[in-house]
Design an enzyme around this catalytic site. Structure first.
Site, PDB file in Angstrom:
ATOM      1  N   SER A 161      -5.293  -7.041  -5.514  1.00 25.13           N
ATOM      2  CA  SER A 161      -6.595  -7.580  -5.096  1.00 25.13           C
ATOM      3  C   SER A 161      -7.579  -7.571  -6.266  1.00 25.13           C
ATOM      4  O   SER A 161      -7.336  -6.912  -7.294  1.00 25.13           O
ATOM      5  CB  SER A 161      -7.165  -6.732  -3.952  1.00 25.13           C
ATOM      6  OG  SER A 161      -7.577  -5.482  -4.458  1.00 25.13           O
ATOM      7  N   ARG A 188       2.425   7.142 -10.822  1.00 29.13           N
ATOM      8  CA  ARG A 188       2.140   6.051  -9.867  1.00 29.13           C
ATOM      9  C   ARG A 188       2.986   4.799 -10.155  1.00 29.13           C
ATOM     10  O   ARG A 188       3.407   4.103  -9.236  1.00 29.13           O
ATOM     11  CB  ARG A 188       0.656   5.676  -9.939  1.00 29.13           C
ATOM     12  CG  ARG A 188      -0.261   6.767  -9.399  1.00 29.13           C
ATOM     13  CD  ARG A 188      -1.723   6.344  -9.548  1.00 29.13           C
ATOM     14  NE  ARG A 188      -1.992   5.136  -8.793  1.00 29.13           N
ATOM     15  CZ  ARG A 188      -2.227   5.124  -7.489  1.00 29.13           C
ATOM     16  NH1 ARG A 188      -2.231   6.230  -6.796  1.00 29.13           N
ATOM     17  NH2 ARG A 188      -2.468   3.988  -6.861  1.00 29.13           N
ATOM     18  N   LEU A 234      13.182 -20.080   2.192  1.00 29.15           N
ATOM     19  CA  LEU A 234      12.087 -19.128   2.450  1.00 29.15           C
ATOM     20  C   LEU A 234      11.006 -19.380   1.411  1.00 29.15           C
ATOM     21  O   LEU A 234      11.320 -19.639   0.243  1.00 29.15           O
ATOM     22  CB  LEU A 234      12.613 -17.694   2.297  1.00 29.15           C
ATOM     23  CG  LEU A 234      11.559 -16.579   2.276  1.00 29.15           C
ATOM     24  CD1 LEU A 234      11.129 -16.239   3.698  1.00 29.15           C
ATOM     25  CD2 LEU A 234      12.075 -15.327   1.607  1.00 29.15           C
ATOM     26  N   ASP A 264       0.853  -1.188   0.000  1.00 30.76           N
ATOM     27  CA  ASP A 264       0.000   0.000   0.000  1.00 30.76           C
ATOM     28  C   ASP A 264       0.891   1.241   0.000  1.00 30.76           C
ATOM     29  O   ASP A 264       2.004   1.197   0.516  1.00 30.76           O
ATOM     30  CB  ASP A 264      -0.895  -0.012   1.254  1.00 30.76           C
ATOM     31  CG  ASP A 264      -2.016   1.001   1.154  1.00 30.76           C
ATOM     32  OD1 ASP A 264      -2.328   1.428   0.029  1.00 30.76           O
ATOM     33  OD2 ASP A 264      -2.572   1.374   2.199  1.00 30.76           O
ATOM     34  N   GLY A 265       0.379   2.314  -0.578  1.00 30.24           N
ATOM     35  CA  GLY A 265       1.075   3.599  -0.487  1.00 30.24           C
ATOM     36  C   GLY A 265       2.056   3.863  -1.616  1.00 30.24           C
ATOM     37  O   GLY A 265       2.671   4.930  -1.658  1.00 30.24           O
ATOM     38  N   HIS A 325       5.157   1.945  -7.970  1.00 28.63           N
ATOM     39  CA  HIS A 325       5.031   0.479  -7.976  1.00 28.63           C
ATOM     40  C   HIS A 325       6.398  -0.173  -8.237  1.00 28.63           C
ATOM     41  O   HIS A 325       6.718  -1.210  -7.645  1.00 28.63           O
ATOM     42  CB  HIS A 325       4.018   0.045  -9.035  1.00 28.63           C
ATOM     43  CG  HIS A 325       2.611   0.475  -8.711  1.00 28.63           C
ATOM     44  ND1 HIS A 325       2.054   0.301  -7.462  1.00 28.63           N
ATOM     45  CD2 HIS A 325       1.660   1.097  -9.467  1.00 28.63           C
ATOM     46  CE1 HIS A 325       0.809   0.769  -7.468  1.00 28.63           C
ATOM     47  NE2 HIS A 325       0.555   1.264  -8.654  1.00 28.63           N
TER      48      HIS A 325
HETATM   49  C1  FPP Z   1      -0.298  -0.587  -3.450  1.00 32.98           C
HETATM   50  O1  FPP Z   1      -0.063   0.779  -3.668  1.00 32.98           O
HETATM   51  C2  FPP Z   1       0.289  -1.445  -4.478  1.00 32.98           C
HETATM   52  C3  FPP Z   1      -0.423  -2.153  -5.393  1.00 32.98           C
HETATM   53  C4  FPP Z   1      -1.898  -2.178  -5.441  1.00 32.98           C
HETATM   54  C5  FPP Z   1       0.242  -3.000  -6.416  1.00 32.98           C
HETATM   55  C6  FPP Z   1       1.557  -3.678  -5.997  1.00 32.98           C
HETATM   56  C7  FPP Z   1       1.962  -4.649  -7.068  1.00 32.98           C
HETATM   57  C8  FPP Z   1       3.098  -4.592  -7.758  1.00 32.98           C
HETATM   58  C9  FPP Z   1       4.164  -3.573  -7.493  1.00 32.98           C
HETATM   59  C10 FPP Z   1       3.280  -5.598  -8.875  1.00 32.98           C
HETATM   60  C11 FPP Z   1       4.474  -6.469  -8.714  1.00 32.98           C
HETATM   61  C12 FPP Z   1       4.472  -7.152  -7.399  1.00 32.98           C
HETATM   62  C13 FPP Z   1       5.386  -8.011  -6.930  1.00 32.98           C
HETATM   63  C14 FPP Z   1       5.267  -8.454  -5.515  1.00 32.98           C
HETATM   64  C15 FPP Z   1       6.502  -8.550  -7.743  1.00 32.98           C
HETATM   65  P1  FPP Z   1      -1.272   1.719  -4.034  1.00 32.98           P
HETATM   66  O2  FPP Z   1      -1.324   1.886  -5.504  1.00 32.98           O
HETATM   67  O3  FPP Z   1      -2.526   1.207  -3.391  1.00 32.98           O
HETATM   68  O4  FPP Z   1      -0.820   3.045  -3.386  1.00 32.98           O
HETATM   69  P2  FPP Z   1      -1.776   4.207  -2.862  1.00 32.98           P
HETATM   70  O5  FPP Z   1      -2.504   3.655  -1.670  1.00 32.98           O
HETATM   71  O6  FPP Z   1      -0.813   5.271  -2.511  1.00 32.98           O
HETATM   72  O7  FPP Z   1      -2.685   4.577  -3.988  1.00 32.98           O
END
Ligand code: FPP
Length: 159
Positions: free
Chosen positions: A67, A35, A133, A22-23, A39
């Site tokens: 999700s 954004r 792990l 998150d975040g 990521h």
């Molecule tokens: C949360 O930040 C992050 C996500 C919803 C996506 C995370 C997934 C990846 C980076 C893809 C690859 C993953 C792995 C583990 C290899 P947000 O967008 O909800 O941030 P915000 O709350 O600031 O909007």
């Protein structure tokens, strides 16, 4: 191992640690970036977490990464996330394998793009016998999926 880590009490290390990612977006915005930049930085954080978890002896790491609700994000962000996932698997599988990391997923990965499914399945097959792990990526996850899946596993065991 850094000083802080060597001060941890070995008997207090949890067996399983789960993270809800998150975040990333807010962090990127604060840096004046897109954004997807956030990521990509999130993937770097995951790499650091895996390294530290191995060092301190955590056995299972679950990353709640995408999700079912995340499909509602703009199409370019969803596509960018799927590309990041494929890239991360392509770049990191050999290193994970060398370090004894086993990859698993939870969630309904059948709805992901074929490129994601293929790279995940290849990495899962390659790392299946590793035991330092276990990294569990939660992808297209939901509480409903987890409950249904648990019921299916229980029903199989009873049968
Ligand atoms: C949360 O930040 C992050 C996500 C919803 C996506 C995370 C997934 C990846 C980076 C893809 C690859 C993953 C792995 C583990 C290899 P947000 O967008 O909800 O941030 P915000 O709350 O600031 O909007």
């Amino acid at each position: 191992m850094t000083n802080e880590l060597s001060q941890l009490e070995p008997t207090n290390i949890p067996k399983h640690v789960a993270f809800i990612m998150d975040g990333n977006g807010r962090w990127a915005k604060n840096q004046g970036q897109h954004r997807l930049f956030g990521h990509a930085a999130g993937v770097e954080s995951v790499k650091e977490i895996i390294k530290t978890a191995r060092e301190v002896g955590v056995q299972y790491l679950t990353m709640y990464a995408f999700s079912t609700e995340n499909w509602n994000r703009p199409a370019d962000e969803v596509a960018g996330l799927m590309d990041l996932l494929v890239q991360a698997i392509a770049n990191e599988t050999d290193e994970m394998h060398k370090n004894g990391v086993r990859l698993l997923t939870i969630g309904d990965i059948s709805a992901l793009p074929t490129s994601c499914i293929d790279s995940l399945n290849n990495a899962i097959a390659k790392t299946k016998d590793n035991n330092s792990l276990t990294l569990i990526l939660a992808l297209n996850y939901s509480a409903r999926w987890e409950i249904t899946n648990a019921c299916k596993i229980l029903a199989e065991r009873v049968k």
